[in-house]
Motif scaffolding. Structure first.
Motif, mmCIF file in Angstrom:
data_model
loop_
_atom_site.group_PDB
_atom_site.id
_atom_site.type_symbol
_atom_site.label_atom_id
_atom_site.label_comp_id
_atom_site.label_asym_id
_atom_site.label_seq_id
_atom_site.Cartn_x
_atom_site.Cartn_y
_atom_site.Cartn_z
ATOM 1 N N PHE A 134 0.827 -1.208 0.000
ATOM 2 C CA PHE A 134 0.000 0.000 0.000
ATOM 3 C C PHE A 134 0.861 1.258 0.000
ATOM 4 O O PHE A 134 0.600 2.213 -0.743
ATOM 5 N N TYR B 67 1.176 4.039 -3.069
ATOM 6 C CA TYR B 67 0.837 5.448 -2.870
ATOM 7 C C TYR B 67 2.008 6.354 -3.241
ATOM 8 O O TYR B 67 1.828 7.382 -3.911
ATOM 9 N N THR C 138 -3.962 4.355 3.491
ATOM 10 C CA THR C 138 -2.590 3.850 3.457
ATOM 11 C C THR C 138 -2.005 3.798 4.858
ATOM 12 O O THR C 138 -1.331 2.826 5.230
ATOM 13 N N ARG D 199 -9.449 0.449 4.451
ATOM 14 C CA ARG D 199 -9.402 0.331 2.996
ATOM 15 C C ARG D 199 -10.743 0.024 2.350
ATOM 16 O O ARG D 199 -10.947 0.360 1.182
#
Length: 213
Positions: free
Chosen positions: A57, A61, A85, A91
């Motif tokens: 994640f 990002y 994140t 999420r």
């Protein structure tokens, strides 16, 4: 090809891998919470899965941030991506944003607006409730004076928190548990309200159509 086009292509290609990483993260977290007496080897394995999926994640990002031309605008407009994140258990909220971006690429959405809102808000509420149940159980299970000791207790608590019913028979006593409860209640009001409001809108539209016919 400019950076914005690269960013769009990157998001399209990365989404299946992010979905897989999300499932692995939630599964590994659930296993470690629901099976506290795992052997050291299995515990280390699932903890590694959690850390690696979280790293995916973060890397995704940062990659999208590198592709964009205006990083400040990206952080400001994609604030939800930054939150999920840092806090991967949130999420499921990305599902709503992802669905809207996918729908904008189609000329004809396959579902009516009310049905889409109810479907994605309801699914997000269920996933968030499940994640919050795990988080609260993890913090409350061995806390002094806690009354949330089993997964069933935490699920019952999550249902009452999401719907803001608040029976009071199951309440967090730890700081992190109460923070999780506060966040779940705030998000639950918005998600459940979206489902109820969309259903009411659909009913009104149906009644209006039947009246006109």
């Amino acid at each position: 090809m400019d950076n914005e086009e690269r960013l769009r292509r990157w998001e399209q290609r990365a989404e299946p891998y992010l979905l897989l990483a999300s499932l692995l993260f939630l599964t590994s977290y659930a296993v470690r919470v629901l099976m506290p007496h795992l052997s050291p080897g299995w515990h280390a394995l699932w903890e590694t899965v959690t850390v690696v999926s979280w790293g995916v994640f973060v890397a995704e990002y940062l990659a999208r941030l590198a592709f964009t031309d205006n990083r400040r605008r990206f952080v400001r407009t994609r604030w939800l991506d930054l939150i999920v994140t840092v806090l991967p258990l949130l999420r499921p909220l990305r599902m709503v944003d992802l669905h809207e971006r996918l729908q904008r690429r189609r000329q004809q959405p396959r579902l009516a607006l009310e049905a889409r809102v109810m479907t994605y808000s309801g699914l997000s509420a269920l996933l968030l409730g499940f994640a919050a149940s795990l988080a609260v159980l993890h913090d409350e299970r061995y806390a002094p004076g806690a009354n949330i000791r089993t997964f069933g207790d935490s699920v019952w608590w999550a249902c009452s928190a999401l719907t803001t019913t608040g029976y009071g028979d199951s309440t967090p006593v730890t700081l992190r548990g109460r923070l999780t409860a506060a966040g779940l209640m705030c998000v639950g009001v918005a998600l459940v309200g979206a489902v109820v409001g969309s259903f009411s809108s659909w009913l009104m539209r149906r009644f209006r159509q039947e009246g006109e016919s």
